[in-house]
Write a protein that holds these residues in place. Structure first.
Motif, PDB file in Angstrom:
ATOM      1  N   ILE A   1       0.384  25.060  19.842  1.00  0.00           N
ATOM      2  CA  ILE A   1       0.552  25.142  18.073  1.00  0.00           C
ATOM      3  C   ILE A   1       1.467  26.353  18.477  1.00  0.00           C
ATOM      4  O   ILE A   1       1.503  27.531  18.695  1.00  0.00           O
ATOM      5  CB  ILE A   1      -0.420  25.395  17.483  1.00  0.00           C
ATOM      6  CG1 ILE A   1      -1.555  23.795  17.329  1.00  0.00           C
ATOM      7  CG2 ILE A   1      -0.196  25.525  15.713  1.00  0.00           C
ATOM      8  CD1 ILE A   1      -2.312  24.023  16.487  1.00  0.00           C
ATOM      9  N   GLY A   2       3.132  25.956  17.557  1.00  0.00           N
ATOM     10  CA  GLY A   2       3.794  26.946  18.065  1.00  0.00           C
ATOM     11  C   GLY A   2       4.989  26.532  19.151  1.00  0.00           C
ATOM     12  O   GLY A   2       6.469  26.655  19.358  1.00  0.00           O
TER      13      GLY A   2
ATOM     14  N   LEU B   1       4.853  27.142  10.083  1.00  0.00           N
ATOM     15  CA  LEU B   1       3.830  27.357  10.769  1.00  0.00           C
ATOM     16  C   LEU B   1       2.710  28.390  10.617  1.00  0.00           C
ATOM     17  O   LEU B   1       1.913  28.649  10.348  1.00  0.00           O
ATOM     18  CB  LEU B   1       4.499  27.049  12.185  1.00  0.00           C
ATOM     19  CG  LEU B   1       2.883  26.646  12.989  1.00  0.00           C
ATOM     20  CD1 LEU B   1       1.724  25.930  12.744  1.00  0.00           C
ATOM     21  CD2 LEU B   1       2.793  26.424  14.626  1.00  0.00           C
TER      22      LEU B   1
ATOM     23  N   GLU C   1      10.677  25.923  11.310  1.00  0.00           N
ATOM     24  CA  GLU C   1       9.269  25.756  12.156  1.00  0.00           C
ATOM     25  C   GLU C   1       8.029  26.557  12.096  1.00  0.00           C
ATOM     26  O   GLU C   1       6.800  26.534  11.657  1.00  0.00           O
ATOM     27  CB  GLU C   1       9.440  24.261  13.262  1.00  0.00           C
ATOM     28  CG  GLU C   1      10.014  22.984  13.255  1.00  0.00           C
ATOM     29  CD  GLU C   1       9.744  22.617  13.438  1.00  0.00           C
ATOM     30  OE1 GLU C   1      10.169  21.399  13.814  1.00  0.00           O
ATOM     31  OE2 GLU C   1      10.121  23.018  15.364  1.00  0.00           O
ATOM     32  N   GLU C   2       8.754  27.723  12.517  1.00  0.00           N
ATOM     33  CA  GLU C   2       8.224  28.541  12.951  1.00  0.00           C
ATOM     34  C   GLU C   2       7.570  29.034  11.847  1.00  0.00           C
ATOM     35  O   GLU C   2       6.098  29.743  11.912  1.00  0.00           O
ATOM     36  CB  GLU C   2       8.947  29.566  13.530  1.00  0.00           C
ATOM     37  CG  GLU C   2       7.971  30.910  14.427  1.00  0.00           C
ATOM     38  CD  GLU C   2       9.185  32.084  14.678  1.00  0.00           C
ATOM     39  OE1 GLU C   2       8.717  31.713  16.440  1.00  0.00           O
ATOM     40  OE2 GLU C   2       9.820  32.416  14.899  1.00  0.00           O
TER      41      GLU C   2
ATOM     42  N   PRO D   1       8.940  20.581   8.797  1.00  0.00           N
ATOM     43  CA  PRO D   1       8.232  20.541   7.580  1.00  0.00           C
ATOM     44  C   PRO D   1       7.765  21.307   6.075  1.00  0.00           C
ATOM     45  O   PRO D   1       7.220  20.248   5.070  1.00  0.00           O
ATOM     46  CB  PRO D   1       6.994  22.017   8.254  1.00  0.00           C
ATOM     47  CG  PRO D   1       7.416  21.989   9.551  1.00  0.00           C
ATOM     48  CD  PRO D   1       8.785  21.589   9.185  1.00  0.00           C
TER      49      PRO D   1
ATOM     50  N   VAL E   1       1.788  21.427   8.258  1.00  0.00           N
ATOM     51  CA  VAL E   1       1.210  21.992   9.355  1.00  0.00           C
ATOM     52  C   VAL E   1      -0.033  22.508   8.773  1.00  0.00           C
ATOM     53  O   VAL E   1      -0.271  23.451   9.850  1.00  0.00           O
ATOM     54  CB  VAL E   1       2.295  22.827   9.036  1.00  0.00           C
ATOM     55  CG1 VAL E   1       3.765  22.948   9.559  1.00  0.00           C
ATOM     56  CG2 VAL E   1       2.814  23.561   7.532  1.00  0.00           C
TER      57      VAL E   1
ATOM     58  N   SER F   1      -6.662  24.425  14.302  1.00  0.00           N
ATOM     59  CA  SER F   1      -6.563  25.146  14.919  1.00  0.00           C
ATOM     60  C   SER F   1      -8.142  26.118  15.428  1.00  0.00           C
ATOM     61  O   SER F   1      -8.167  26.351  16.201  1.00  0.00           O
ATOM     62  CB  SER F   1      -5.396  26.110  15.418  1.00  0.00           C
ATOM     63  OG  SER F   1      -5.764  27.140  14.074  1.00  0.00           O
TER      64      SER F   1
ATOM     65  N   ALA G   1      -3.174  23.828  11.059  1.00  0.00           N
ATOM     66  CA  ALA G   1      -3.834  25.274  11.222  1.00  0.00           C
ATOM     67  C   ALA G   1      -5.488  24.997  11.085  1.00  0.00           C
ATOM     68  O   ALA G   1      -5.335  25.866  11.924  1.00  0.00           O
ATOM     69  CB  ALA G   1      -3.792  26.399   9.591  1.00  0.00           C
TER      70      ALA G   1
ATOM     71  N   LEU H   1       7.539  19.815  15.225  1.00  0.00           N
ATOM     72  CA  LEU H   1       7.086  20.095  14.591  1.00  0.00           C
ATOM     73  C   LEU H   1       7.538  19.074  13.972  1.00  0.00           C
ATOM     74  O   LEU H   1       6.879  17.971  12.664  1.00  0.00           O
ATOM     75  CB  LEU H   1       6.188  20.854  13.121  1.00  0.00           C
ATOM     76  CG  LEU H   1       5.393  22.044  13.896  1.00  0.00           C
ATOM     77  CD1 LEU H   1       5.653  23.118  12.946  1.00  0.00           C
ATOM     78  CD2 LEU H   1       4.196  21.837  14.925  1.00  0.00           C
TER      79      LEU H   1
END
Length: 292
Positions: free
Chosen positions: A245-246, A23, A19-20, A179, A255, A262, A259, A250
């Motif tokens: 977010i983060g 993202l 996920e990290e 994701p 993603v 954001s 973004a 997710l």
């Protein structure tokens, strides 16, 4: 010109690490190499920049543009659509409420209003104080409030990401999803978060999506991560969490949509004063992770 930062961690959980990475890639693609910078796990955000990604407890300060406090249990949008008996009370009143729920033939689910602090189940024939055990002392004499609610049947949970009062992306709440599974076939839901077998239930997903959109447009805060589900046979809200977010799980969301959205958070970011040595911006878990 740098506009934001993203903290990359040493997380070894397979889903969370993926996920990290997904993202960060989406944020980097959106803002470009001159618009966002990667920051090591225990480093502070560059002066004045909002920071996305996971925030460890100490020694760094959160610079996430969304507060980590969301008292959804006071939000009329939540209370109107939670679809179960639900009360928020001091410890001294909780036991009586649990007994009342039990008298109506139901069990009770108890949750602390302090983030990631405590949850317990009191079965229909169970004992409130026995269920809490020694944790009861942490709620006495001005401790956190308790959310007391009936033990409901919750199925087909779905997560919606709301920014500026509108849903920007969503995903079934199923622990193995990431994701890279986006997009899922239309109408895909999972009966429980640990059920690996997908179902195509368009009517359920449409009902959940309508509810989430209504909540997003009427909730007391502009941004929230909204978990909804079929509760006792109808669409209802499970809980709401800060739209950091983060920090939120997710699953199979878009993603790239996050973004893009954001931008709103970056534009409204106001840096907080730095905390001094020995202080932390939160007294919760090592990571304020609202994910699964």
């Amino acid at each position: 010109m740098l506009r934001a930062a993203f903290r990359l961690t040493e997380n070894t959980d397979p889903e969370e690490r993926l996920e990290e990475a997904a993202l960060w890639k989406a944020m980097h693609d959106h803002y470009g190499p001159d618009g966002i910078v990667a920051v090591r796990e225990l480093s502070q955000a560059p002066d004045g920049l909002p920071m996305f990604g996971r925030t460890p407890k100490f020694p760094v300060q959160s610079a996430n543009p969304v507060s980590d406090t969301l008292e959804y249990w006071t939000d009329r949008a939540f209370l109107a659509a939670c679809r179960r008996e639900f009360y928020t009370v001091p410890f001294e009143a909780a036991e009586k409420l649990v007994r009342g729920i039990q008298a109506r033939g139901k069990g009770a689910f108890i949750k602390s209003t302090s983030l990631k602090h405590y949850t317990a189940i009191v079965q229909r024939d169970g004992d409130f104080r026995e269920a809490l055990g020694d944790m009861a002392y942490s709620f006495m004499d001005g401790g956190p409030l308790l959310m007391v609610q009936e033990l409901a049947t919750i199925e087909y949970e779905y997560r919606y990401f709301a920014i500026d009062g509108r849903i920007v992306t969503s995903s079934p709440n199923m622990t193995a999803l990431t994701p890279i599974d986006y997009p899922l076939p239309p109408g895909t839901v999972y009966r429980t978060p640990h059920d690996p077998v997908p179902e195509r239930r368009h009517e359920i997903l449409q009902a959940l999506s309508r509810l989430a959109a209504n909540v997003a447009s009427s909730m007391a805060v502009p941004h929230a991560c909204i978990d909804v589900a079929m509760i006792n046979g109808g669409p209802g809200i499970v809980e709401m969490n800060p739209m950091q977010i983060g920090q939120v799980g997710l699953f199979a969301c878009d993603v790239r949509a996050l973004a893009r959205a954001s931008e709103t958070l970056v534009a409204s970011y106001v840096p907080e004063p730095a905390f001094g040595f020995g202080q932390s911006s939160t007294d919760e878990e090592d990571f304020n992770d609202f994910g699964p």
